[in-house]
Design an enzyme around this catalytic site. Structure first.
Site, PDB file in Angstrom:
ATOM      1  CG  HIS A 306      -2.038   0.989   1.156  1.00  0.00           C
ATOM      2  ND1 HIS A 306      -1.877   2.324   1.514  1.00  0.00           N
ATOM      3  CD2 HIS A 306      -3.323   0.862   0.756  1.00  0.00           C
ATOM      4  CE1 HIS A 306      -3.032   2.951   1.338  1.00  0.00           C
ATOM      5  NE2 HIS A 306      -3.913   2.100   0.878  1.00  0.00           N
ATOM      6  CG  ASP A 364      -7.575  -1.939  -2.941  1.00  0.00           C
ATOM      7  OD1 ASP A 364      -8.699  -1.421  -2.820  1.00  0.00           O
ATOM      8  OD2 ASP A 364      -6.528  -1.301  -2.806  1.00  0.00           O
TER       9      ASP A 364
END
Length: 429
Positions: A306, A364
């Protein structure tokens, strides 16, 4: 606030700038007077070292894997509350009492229907239009239907617009889905919870009753909570920048939706699922792991690591649990895509390369798997992200409007083009 200062030595001149402290997090050097004092700007592509505003809404510590909304850890909110409680917290700063929660739920519920003429707006889009393209257009058009709540200087208008956006976004998202698949629109049902009502609008049809599975509704609630706000990300910064010009709230949120559509932002869960489809089967995973480790190979594992979190994404822990609950409830055992995802997850959590690089599965990765299991096509993933993030955008927009120090956004640039030159007539070029 701290009284300490930072000193800049430039061209033989020394200039001091105040150093400000937040309640948590790193100190910031206040350079708002930099140009006035020194005649220079800072250069910070992506604004990765620049605080664009002061905010009391969300705090992230990427190194420690911390995400707080108004001081409350995201895992506690997702485990113990519902989405509208998180909405209230983001908007008003405190968890609601029972009376406040009941009143807020009632106000949101009474605003879930959209103007009947808005349904005709959808027929202007092709059936194969991406639902995010539809969302950009329809949400932007809300200001043409609800112009009685666009005076941003009026606190009542701001409140009504905020409630309307939170309440109507699920209805518009469900309408975008129904239009995309050629089914009739389903009206909201006031007796259902926020998440259950959304699932009903998406998956019910007029010709038979549809019972919302409580396990799936709870999973949807968690997905909404986990995506509600994430500090000054690209789409939130877009909403604030649009709002700084005095644009109406519906236009600002439409701008946020357009920004969210990018594959590097809200489209990441769709990209993660597309990657799983590219891998195709468990026996091909070693090949793709090798490609991911090869610096010269353009292949990148989507859904791992991330931009902000250099530790495990705190939202991913809750999402991982939710994913397995949904798969267990639905009894999904023979989906090749999910087999690939589960094996990839196992490798990523044990392989030294992934651990060393801190390439943990992020939200995600898990949300894409969960939304697929719930029955949503990949084209709807970012729409659901926009639905959840609306409350964060609205809270950030509202905070910015009410901040007396806010100014219209106007980033500077490092110009590297031609210096001044004279026009050359066509005959001499």
């Amino acid at each position: 606030m701290s009284e300490s200062t930072a000193k800049l030595e430039l061209n033989g001149k020394s200039t001091e700038f105040k150093v400000r402290q937040g309640s948590v997090g790193p100190d910031v050097i206040d350079i708002s007077a930099l140009y006035k004092d020194t005649g220079t700007f800072t250069y910070d592509p992506g604004f990765t070292s620049t605080a664009s505003c002061e905010s009391q809404i969300t705090y992230i510590d990427g190194d420690a894997g911390v995400l707080l909304h108004r001081g409350y850890p995201i895992d506690q909110l997702a485990e113990n509350g519902d989405f509208l409680e998180t909405c209230y917290l983001l908007l008003y700063g405190e968890l609601p009492t029972k009376a406040q929660k009941d009143d807020f739920d009632e106000r949101v519920t009474r605003h879930t229907m959209v103007h009947e003429q808005l349904s005709r707006f959808f027929t202007g889009f092709r059936r194969d239009a991406h639902p995010m393209a539809v969302m950009c257009g329809v949400v932007g058009a809300l200001s043409a239907f609800y112009h009685d709540s666009t005076d941003i200087s009026d606190p009542h208008h701001r409140m009504v617009a905020s409630i309307r956006l939170i309440a109507k976004m699920p209805t518009i998202a469900a309408m975008a889905y129904k239009y995309h698949i050629g089914q009739p629109f389903m009206y909201p049902k006031n007796e259902l919870s926020f998440a259950a009502n959304f699932l009903h609008m998406c998956f019910a049809v007029p010709c038979e009753d549809y019972k919302v599975n409580p396990v799936l509704a709870r999973a949807m609630e968690r997905i909404f909570i986990l995506h509600a706000d994430h500090e000054q990300n690209a789409s939130t910064s877009t909403v604030r920048l649009a709002g700084s010009s005095g644009a109406n709230p519906f236009a600002c949120i439409a701008a946020g939706i357009a920004c969210l559509w990018g594959p590097a932002h809200g489209g990441a869960n769709e990209a993660a699922l597309n990657m799983l489809a590219e891998i195709g089967s468990v026996d091909r995973i070693p090949e793709y792991i090798a490609k991911a480790k090869d610096k010269n190979d353009p292949f990148r594992l989507m859904g791992f690591g991330h931009r902000v979190y250099k530790n495990y994404d705190p939202r991913a822990k809750i999402m991982q649990k939710t994913t397995h609950e949904v798969l267990g409830e639905l009894g999904i055992k023979d989906d090749p895509l999910l087999d690939v995802a589960m094996e990839l997850e196992k490798i990523a959590l044990t392989d030294e390369y992934f651990i060393e690089k801190k390439l943990y599965p992020n939200i995600d990765f898990y949300s894409g798997i969960t939304l697929k299991a719930l029955g949503f096509p990949t084209t709807m993933f970012t729409v659901l992200f926009a639905l959840a993030r609306t409350v964060g955008w609205v809270a950030q927009w509202k905070e910015m409007i009410e901040d007396p120090s806010q100014k219209i956004g106007r980033p500077r640039q490092l110009y590297t083009g031609y210096a001044e030159r004279d026009y050359v007539p066509m005959a001499k070029r």
